[in-house]
Design an enzyme around this catalytic site. Sequence first.
Site, PDB file in Angstrom:
ATOM      1  N   ASN A   1       4.928  -1.198   8.635  1.00 52.53           N
ATOM      2  CA  ASN A   1       4.831   0.109   8.015  1.00 52.53           C
ATOM      3  C   ASN A   1       6.216   0.763   8.023  1.00 52.53           C
ATOM      4  OD1 ASN A   1       3.586   2.617   7.075  1.00 52.53           O
ATOM      5  ND2 ASN A   1       1.694   1.841   7.993  1.00 52.53           N
TER       6      ASN A   1
ATOM      7  N   ALA B   1       0.844  -1.196   0.000  1.00 51.44           N
ATOM      8  CA  ALA B   1       0.000   0.000   0.000  1.00 51.44           C
ATOM      9  C   ALA B   1       0.876   1.242   0.000  1.00 51.44           C
ATOM     10  CB  ALA B   1      -0.908  -0.006   1.218  1.00 51.44           C
ATOM     11  N   GLY B   2       0.364   2.309  -0.602  1.00 46.54           N
ATOM     12  CA  GLY B   2       1.077   3.575  -0.625  1.00 46.54           C
ATOM     13  C   GLY B   2       1.395   4.055  -2.022  1.00 46.54           C
TER      14      GLY B   2
ATOM     15  N   THR C   1       9.403   0.854  -2.075  1.00 40.10           N
ATOM     16  CA  THR C   1      10.619   1.629  -2.335  1.00 40.10           C
ATOM     17  C   THR C   1      11.568   0.867  -3.257  1.00 40.10           C
ATOM     18  OG1 THR C   1      10.364   2.659  -0.169  1.00 40.10           O
ATOM     19  CG2 THR C   1      12.490   2.909  -1.243  1.00 40.10           C
TER      20      THR C   1
ATOM     21  N   LYS D   1      -2.133  -3.970   9.841  1.00 43.96           N
ATOM     22  CA  LYS D   1      -0.761  -3.569   9.544  1.00 43.96           C
ATOM     23  C   LYS D   1      -0.162  -2.872  10.753  1.00 43.96           C
ATOM     24  CE  LYS D   1       2.024  -1.565   5.847  1.00 43.96           C
ATOM     25  NZ  LYS D   1       1.973  -1.044   4.467  1.00 43.96           N
TER      26      LYS D   1
ATOM     27  N   SER E   1       0.485   4.020  10.298  1.00 45.21           N
ATOM     28  CA  SER E   1       1.162   5.118   9.612  1.00 45.21           C
ATOM     29  C   SER E   1       1.603   6.154  10.650  1.00 45.21           C
ATOM     30  CB  SER E   1       0.229   5.786   8.604  1.00 45.21           C
ATOM     31  OG  SER E   1       0.801   6.994   8.135  1.00 45.21           O
TER      32      SER E   1
ATOM     33  N   PHE F   1      -2.139  10.004   4.028  1.00 43.65           N
ATOM     34  CA  PHE F   1      -3.359   9.371   3.489  1.00 43.65           C
ATOM     35  C   PHE F   1      -4.049  10.277   2.468  1.00 43.65           C
ATOM     36  CE2 PHE F   1      -4.351   6.595   7.503  1.00 43.65           C
ATOM     37  CZ  PHE F   1      -3.221   5.829   7.259  1.00 43.65           C
TER      38      PHE F   1
ATOM     39  N   ASN G   1       8.613   9.804   3.802  1.00 47.86           N
ATOM     40  CA  ASN G   1       7.348  10.372   3.350  1.00 47.86           C
ATOM     41  C   ASN G   1       6.484  10.760   4.542  1.00 47.86           C
ATOM     42  OD1 ASN G   1       4.488   8.962   3.471  1.00 47.86           O
ATOM     43  ND2 ASN G   1       6.005   7.299   3.483  1.00 47.86           N
ATOM     44  N   ARG G   2       5.717  11.824   4.343  1.00 43.38           N
ATOM     45  CA  ARG G   2       4.685  12.201   5.289  1.00 43.38           C
ATOM     46  C   ARG G   2       3.420  12.567   4.499  1.00 43.38           C
ATOM     47  NH1 ARG G   2       8.634  16.439   6.267  1.00 43.38           N
ATOM     48  NH2 ARG G   2       8.122  18.371   5.131  1.00 43.38           N
ATOM     49  N   MET G   3       3.041  11.650   3.604  1.00 41.61           N
ATOM     50  CA  MET G   3       1.946  11.920   2.680  1.00 41.61           C
ATOM     51  C   MET G   3       0.649  12.244   3.413  1.00 41.61           C
ATOM     52  SD  MET G   3       3.609  11.639  -0.132  1.00 41.61           S
ATOM     53  CE  MET G   3       2.341  11.679  -1.377  1.00 41.61           C
TER      54      MET G   3
ATOM     55  N   ASN H   1       2.033   9.225   9.932  1.00 40.80           N
ATOM     56  CA  ASN H   1       1.747  10.527   9.346  1.00 40.80           C
ATOM     57  C   ASN H   1       0.334  11.048   9.593  1.00 40.80           C
ATOM     58  OD1 ASN H   1       4.378  10.615   8.203  1.00 40.80           O
ATOM     59  ND2 ASN H   1       3.680   9.212   6.609  1.00 40.80           N
ATOM     60  N   THR H   2      -0.460  10.316  10.364  1.00 40.94           N
ATOM     61  CA  THR H   2      -1.758  10.798  10.820  1.00 40.94           C
ATOM     62  C   THR H   2      -1.666  10.934  12.336  1.00 40.94           C
ATOM     63  OG1 THR H   2      -2.989   9.772   9.013  1.00 40.94           O
ATOM     64  CG2 THR H   2      -4.218  10.274  11.018  1.00 40.94           C
TER      65      THR H   2
END
Length: 361
Positions: free
Chosen positions: A245, A62-63, A318, A216, A178, A115, A111-113, A180-181
């Site tokens: 993750n 995922a990602g 990656t 995950k 993640s 979601f 990354n700090r996308m 990043n949330t």
Amino acid sequence: MLWSILRSILFRLEPEHAHDLAVWALQRVGVAGARRRRPAPIPALAVRCLGLDFDGPIGLAAGFDKGDVALPGLFALGFSHVEIGTITPRPQPGNERPRLFRLPEHRALVNRMGFNNEGAEACARRLAALPPGARLGPVGLNVGKNKTTPNEEAASDYLACIDRLHPYADYLVVNISSPNTPGLRQLQERDQLDRLLRACTARLAERAPGKPLLVKLAPDLSPEALDDAVDVAIAAGVAGIVATNTTLSRAGVERHPCAKEAGGLSGAPLERLSTEVVRRCYRRAAGRVPIVGVGGVMSAEDAYAKIRAGASLVQVYTGLIYGGPGFVPRVHAGLARLLARDGFASVAEAVGADHREGASA
């Protein structure tokens, strides 16, 4: 050599622009083109897992596909399965740009996308509109909560995603790991995890009996917290564990200018840590559920290490960015050689081999 030239051009672009260009190109591969380009499967690599058949162990993590649903193009690259997501109930833009950073010297990304995706409804429409034959392997849907949803109400977001997306998924993954949330990883704590996963497994069993639901986990949990999470997840009825993750650690890349950027680190520096988490999850699960190994797979040897540590399936992201379109066929071919070298007739025979050899030593 061709990929080296193309990569040098792509790496001159801002990382997210390069990603968008790659997705655009993959979306233009039709079903017929995907079937022509898709490498022939290697029989020794076939895997039966989660009640599903995979023509090899290597899938897309995922990602990469955030609901764009570029399935024919992705399967043309040789992936045995594709995991779409993370998808949230409502559309959200993600974090501010720039939010994706390359560390080429380390074959890594930060990354700090956050979601970024167009929401469950848009993803469901795209999946429903796929032409016949577009699914050349199992398709997973990785789901999460919106940033603005408080943790006390997180279950409602996950259930909304399950309700809307389950008809199009061969399996679903609850993403609570993640970095990043804000606050998301707190959902891995015992009581919150138990409530969330019991709600999700009950809802999926009601909507689609027998369809697998996985969870995950992060690579940064303490050993004791990881053991707890595995026990709670299995007791709640999950069908498998995805480990791992991205990591908040910067071990091995501390001096790189991008090391100071907030976000999760992926790629080669994560390989050893994620494989150790796979090893511990496998040992703790004790055969009750399979483990999907993710993190730092940059070669066939890396994938094989995860399989021997206990992974029944392996996912990459990656590695594809640095390895290019030929990456998956090279990994599958290398895995076949490594299995034959060690006398294994199938991937299943090699899963957890390190534990058996360690016990007999």
